[in-house]
Write a protein that holds these residues in place. Sequence first.
Motif, short mmCIF file in Angstrom:
data_model
loop_
_atom_site.label_atom_id
_atom_site.label_comp_id
_atom_site.label_asym_id
_atom_site.label_seq_id
_atom_site.Cartn_x
_atom_site.Cartn_y
_atom_site.Cartn_z
N PRO A 98 8.62 27.74 35.34
CA PRO A 98 7.39 28.12 36.05
C PRO A 98 6.48 29.00 35.18
O PRO A 98 6.93 29.64 34.23
CB PRO A 98 7.92 28.91 37.26
N GLU A 99 5.22 29.03 35.54
CA GLU A 99 4.28 29.94 34.87
C GLU A 99 4.65 31.39 35.19
O GLU A 99 5.14 31.69 36.28
CB GLU A 99 2.85 29.66 35.35
N GLU A 114 4.09 35.15 36.35
CA GLU A 114 3.27 35.67 37.44
C GLU A 114 2.99 37.16 37.24
O GLU A 114 3.91 37.94 36.98
CB GLU A 114 3.98 35.49 38.78
N GLN A 159 8.84 36.36 34.99
CA GLN A 159 9.07 35.02 34.46
C GLN A 159 10.40 34.51 35.01
O GLN A 159 11.44 35.07 34.72
CB GLN A 159 9.11 35.02 32.94
N SER A 206 13.53 27.70 35.27
CA SER A 206 13.36 26.50 36.10
C SER A 206 14.54 26.37 37.06
O SER A 206 15.63 26.91 36.81
CB SER A 206 13.29 25.25 35.22
N LYS A 207 14.33 25.67 38.14
CA LYS A 207 15.40 25.48 39.11
C LYS A 207 16.57 24.71 38.50
O LYS A 207 17.72 24.93 38.86
CB LYS A 207 14.87 24.74 40.34
#
Length: 313
Positions: free
Chosen positions: A35-36, A38, A54, A57-58
């Motif tokens: 993910p980006e 945040e 940060q 990923s899943k």
Amino acid sequence: MNRKKQRRAMRILWLCIAVIALCVAGALALLLPVPEAETVQIPGPRGSIPATVQMPSKLSRAGKVPVVVLCHGFTGNRGGDGHFVPLADDLAEAGIATVRLDFAGCGDSTEPYTEYTLGNMAADVNAAITWMAREYGADGPAALVGHSMGGRLASLYPEISARQGYAPVSALVLWSPANGTGLQGLEFLNIEDFSQVEAVAGEAKANGKAGTKWGVEISGTFVEEMEQSDPNAALREAGLPVLLTYSGQDTVLSANTIAETEAAVSSLPGSTVLTEPFAEGNHNYQNEDAAVNAQLDADLRSATTEFVSAALR
């Protein structure tokens, strides 16, 4: 079909299955990228703490997600001299969440620099760990990566955590920590003349604050905390696995501080002292030569990611 042909057919079948599995994993990786990062505001004991999260990923998450808090140095910020952003990406690829903070008076913090104290930094780290577990589900084991004064804070955090009932950590990474005993930890204020360090410390204790050549005012509370702390003794007492790095061109920490910290970490089980890859780096692991600079960053991130990944699994 004879047995030889059966075995050959089975080998072909398993090979096909393996190829399909790799293709599926690759497709999932494309569907579930990291993910980006945040930008967030973490509720803290004195107000909001500016931070960046940060997550991995899943696909790379297995069970509880570990979390690493990235702690910058004196007058620094959550960019970590350019190292923290790519390090957060590397750790995310390894399935580890990160949160990098702006401590009081630094980066996007709206607090005055006089609130930059070891006690406040420790409270912010605790707030970040507990918030990451609650808001992002990153409730696995935690570690700290700290540079310079952030490294001193990381060294002291297990001791402070035990005393204050803060969230515990399982491992520490210390990049050139300012771990001189007591007031010696402020040697970077004037490495050439320690009497000037003592003069600034005395002024801060007498007047509540004092200016420094770094363009910020430090508080009397910060000076008193420094005087009363012994980070290397705290490391020995905690007994956690530690990765310690120092660079070869450090001009703000004394040889004595470096030697004493290396000796402390060398005595700890599961710990590593790493200096050779950073012989050409300054205190911030940088070099004017672009190629050398890039290699310093790559080596620092690689060693940190490898150590943290092993320590938190």
